[in-house]
Design a protein around this motif. Structure first.
Motif, PDB file in Angstrom:
ATOM      1  N   UNK A 194       0.829  -1.200   0.000  1.00 35.64           N
ATOM      2  CA  UNK A 194       0.000   0.000   0.000  1.00 35.64           C
ATOM      3  C   UNK A 194       0.865   1.253   0.000  1.00 35.64           C
ATOM      4  N   UNK A 195       1.899   1.273   0.818  1.00 36.95           N
ATOM      5  CA  UNK A 195       2.759   2.458   0.870  1.00 36.95           C
ATOM      6  C   UNK A 195       3.573   2.608  -0.411  1.00 36.95           C
TER       7      UNK A 195
ATOM      8  N   UNK B 176       1.680   9.380  -5.759  1.00 31.59           N
ATOM      9  CA  UNK B 176       1.994  10.768  -5.432  1.00 31.59           C
ATOM     10  C   UNK B 176       3.088  11.357  -6.324  1.00 31.59           C
ATOM     11  N   UNK B 177       3.762  10.539  -7.105  1.00 33.08           N
ATOM     12  CA  UNK B 177       4.794  11.052  -8.009  1.00 33.08           C
ATOM     13  C   UNK B 177       4.365  10.950  -9.470  1.00 33.08           C
ATOM     14  N   UNK B 178       3.089  10.623  -9.705  1.00 30.67           N
ATOM     15  CA  UNK B 178       2.626  10.357 -11.067  1.00 30.67           C
ATOM     16  C   UNK B 178       2.726  11.577 -11.977  1.00 30.67           C
TER      17      UNK B 178
ATOM     18  N   UNK C 175      12.802   5.022   5.991  1.00 30.75           N
ATOM     19  CA  UNK C 175      11.481   4.822   5.395  1.00 30.75           C
ATOM     20  C   UNK C 175      10.678   3.788   6.171  1.00 30.75           C
ATOM     21  N   UNK C 176      11.353   2.843   6.810  1.00 26.27           N
ATOM     22  CA  UNK C 176      10.669   1.805   7.573  1.00 26.27           C
ATOM     23  C   UNK C 176       9.971   2.386   8.794  1.00 26.27           C
ATOM     24  N   UNK C 177      10.416   3.543   9.249  1.00 19.07           N
ATOM     25  CA  UNK C 177       9.834   4.152  10.451  1.00 19.07           C
ATOM     26  C   UNK C 177       8.702   5.117  10.129  1.00 19.07           C
TER      27      UNK C 177
ATOM     28  N   UNK D  25       2.832  10.314   7.133  1.00 17.89           N
ATOM     29  CA  UNK D  25       4.148  10.950   7.054  1.00 17.89           C
ATOM     30  C   UNK D  25       4.793  10.662   5.706  1.00 17.89           C
ATOM     31  N   UNK D  26       4.640   9.451   5.216  1.00 13.09           N
ATOM     32  CA  UNK D  26       5.206   9.082   3.917  1.00 13.09           C
ATOM     33  C   UNK D  26       4.597   9.929   2.809  1.00 13.09           C
TER      34      UNK D  26
END
Length: 424
Positions: free
Chosen positions: A125-126, A133-135, A155-157, A162-163
């Motif tokens: 999902x992420x 979001x970068x499309x 990135x794991x956190x 936030x992502x």
């Protein structure tokens, strides 16, 4: 390590199916180990998702090359690929097309995101959120965000919000004009959709620009507050929902709508008065009592149409209708739509848009109910691609067999009538 085979994957799936199965002693696996296994399985899910995307992308590239080699016009190259993936995944055509699009991006433009997914540092999902979001960005800017966010050990956190906010921030800084243009273009996608909800309810959703959405909600809320102040006994949500219905349809919610109920009846329902469920177009199966109540209320206030469709005695399939015409007459098309209910492609579930010859008319297909099926527009076009074939099969339930370019065969059965198990 050699690439896993289908048999290897089946063996692993069988092993996982027995993990901590019900009935095992609660002390077989310590709780601390269960937590470790949960984390390990989440990492494994990421690796599986990444592998699926890599395989899907490689399959698409191979199929496109094969179609070009066969002389397929460039504008048609790629047709039927998403449907093959959908059938393999037991998913809808639309979801498979989205997976292929994301796989193309991950494998060619966002290697760090794909690596993070493969290692279980982010979930699917992420990863899809980063793709989405970068499309609007160029490949260069997309790679920059891929490196700065997915390539960072932190990135794991990151939580999901936030992502997304980090991707938004970087995208706006790298290409503010592109982000603004994407927001302007998004207004073209405004639409209204409907989908079933439990207990004969439905969700009608309007996707509109944010300013209009906020204004609509504020106006409905003010109206509900005024109704409450005036002593209206309905709840705020009820007033808001009723107001939307009244404004859109132009009628009071006290007046039942004009409706066509397709009552699909067995011989026992026709002759013995059994209560069989009805089918409401645009929604699905509804209880017979609810349908009778709606028709009863409608009879005194508006118009109701009842279409009764019968099955063969003792059977669960609708009776056939014939036509000598190549094009499907309106009555026969309505029959096919009522019989199939949804797109007949396995696992698709989209509304029927085309009544299609199972075997193309040019290949001696006939315009009879037995030789017709209901498909969505996307699936109907896909089955015309290179290497596809389909044919009807004999049986008490309308059945079709579709063969894909890779030689895989899939059977599709017309839906059985709900609540008629004794007739099977």
């Amino acid at each position: 390590m050699s690439d896993p085979t289908v048999a290897d994957l089946a063996s692993w799936a069988a092993a996982l199916a027995g993990l901590d199965a019900p009935g095992d002693s609660a002390t077989d696996i310590p709780d601390a180990a269960r937590i470790d296994l949960l984390r390990g399985l989440e990492r494994l899910k990421g690796a599986v998702d990444a592998a699926q995307h890599r395989l899907a992308h490689a399959f698409e590239e191979s199929q496109r090359a094969e179609q070009r080699h066969a002389g397929v016009p460039e504008q048609r190259v790629g047709e039927g690929v998403a449907l093959q993936v959908a059938l393999a995944l037991r998913e809808s055509h639309q979801r498979a097309a989205r997976l292929l699009g994301a796989a193309r991006v991950l494998c060619t433009e966002m290697p760090q995101t794909l690596a993070a997914l493969s290692e279980g540092r982010i979930n699917e999902w992420r990863a899809m959120l980063l793709v989405r979001e970068t499309a609007c960005l160029s490949e260069e800017h997309r790679r920059t965000i891929d490196e700065k966010i997915a390539g960072d050990d932190d990135v794991e956190r990151l939580g999901t919000k936030h992502l997304v906010s980090s991707a938004h921030h970087l995208a706006a800084r790298l290409d503010s004009a592109g982000v603004a243009e994407r927001q302007r273009l998004a207004e073209r996608d405004r639409r209204v959709t409907i989908r079933p909800a439990p207990d004969t309810m439905s969700y009608v959703t309007a996707l509109v620009p944010v300013a209009d959405g906020v204004a609509m909600y504020a106006a409905l809320k003010r109206h509900a507050d005024a109704a409450a102040a005036a002593g209206d006994g309905r709840g705020r949500g009820q007033v808001m929902a009723d107001t939307v219905v009244e404004l859109v349809t132009g009628r009071s919610t006290d007046v039942p709508p004009a409706v066509e109920l397709q009552l699909i009846m067995t011989d026992r329902a026709l002759l013995a008065g059994d209560d069989e469920p009805a089918h409401l177009p645009g929604y699905g199966v509804v209880p017979a009592e609810w349908a009778r109540d709606l028709v009863g209320r409608a009879a005194s206030a508006t118009t109701a149409w009842l279409r009764r469709l019968y099955v063969l005695p003792g059977g669960r399939s609708l009776m056939a209708m014939d036509s000598r015409r190549r094009t499907v007459p309106a009555g026969l098309a309505a029959f096919i739509t009522a019989r199939d209910l949804r797109c007949r492609t396995p696992w698709c579930g989209a509304p029927v848009r085309h009544v299609d010859h199972v075997q193309p008319h040019r290949d001696t297909g006939t315009t009879r109910a037995h030789d017709l099926q209901g498909l969505c527009e996307r699936c109907n076009h896909a089955k015309e691609a290179l290497g596809w074939s389909s044919r009807p099969r004999a049986g008490p339930v309308h059945t079709t067999e579709t063969t894909t370019p890779t030689g895989h065969r899939y059977l599709s059965f017309a839906p059985l009538l709900p609540g008629d198990d004794e007739a099977a």
